[in-house]
Write an enzyme that holds these catalytic residues in place. Structure first.
Site: not given
Length: 188
Positions: A46, A51, A99-100, A141-142, A145
């Site tokens: 994702g 991000q 997480c990226l 999670h997304e 953000h």
């Protein structure tokens, strides 16, 4: 399409609520194509627009289940509903996520087992997704953000202290920190 730099914890765009998308323009379509390219190159399951430094309510997702069935899409201006969390501590093996925007690390986090997400797709058509398991985890999670929340913000005190040590050691936690998928090796 282009691979975009991914912001790392501490960048203000990651810690502020994103704005709704008012109109799906060619710029939005290009952004989404670049987000898919970036997510795939990273690789990730994702990626939210904040991000990559864009404070808009958009995220992409991609997941292949145990039967090798791909699940991939984009949601613009999502709304999220979830079932209540089961009480207890997260299982380190089954509930760890990464997480990226905090690359190379994984921590256990309890998430809701089932969610429903509504919004629109890139053509402006309605999206209504009800999922469970890892797909539900990805959606939560997304979505976080888009509200300026990183999964590390939800960790226990002990894990939060570990996160802070890692961030200091790597020079993260400051505005402008980013990494480039396919170029930078941040896996540990």
């Amino acid at each position: 399409m282009a691979v975009l730099p991914i912001r790392i914890m501490g960048d203000p765009v990651l810690h502020s609520p994103a704005s709704p998308v008012e109109e799906i323009t060619d710029d939005i379509r290009t952004l989404v194509a670049d987000m898919f390219e970036t997510m795939d190159t990273a690789p990730g399951v994702g990626l939210a627009a904040p991000q990559v430094g864009v404070p808009l309510r958009i995220y992409t997702y991609a997941y292949v289940d145990d039967d090798d069935r791909p699940w991939r899409g984009v949601i613009i201006n999502p709304e999220l509903w979830m079932t209540p969390l089961e009480p207890g501590e997260p299982d380190e093996d089954l509930e760890s996520e990464g997480c990226l925007s905090f690359p190379g690390e994984r921590f256990a986090l309890r998430r809701s087992e089932r969610v429903r997400v509504t919004g629109t797709d890139l053509d402006g058509a309605p999206v209504d997704i009800a999922v469970d398991g890892w797909r539900a985890r990805i959606m939560q999670h997304e979505y976080d953000h888009l509200d300026g929340v990183l999964y590390i913000d939800r960790l226990s005190d002990g894990d939060w202290k570990t996160v802070q040590k890692i961030a200091r050691k790597r020079g993260w936690g400051r505005p402008g920190a980013s990494w480039m998928p396919g170029v930078d090796d941040l896996e540990g």
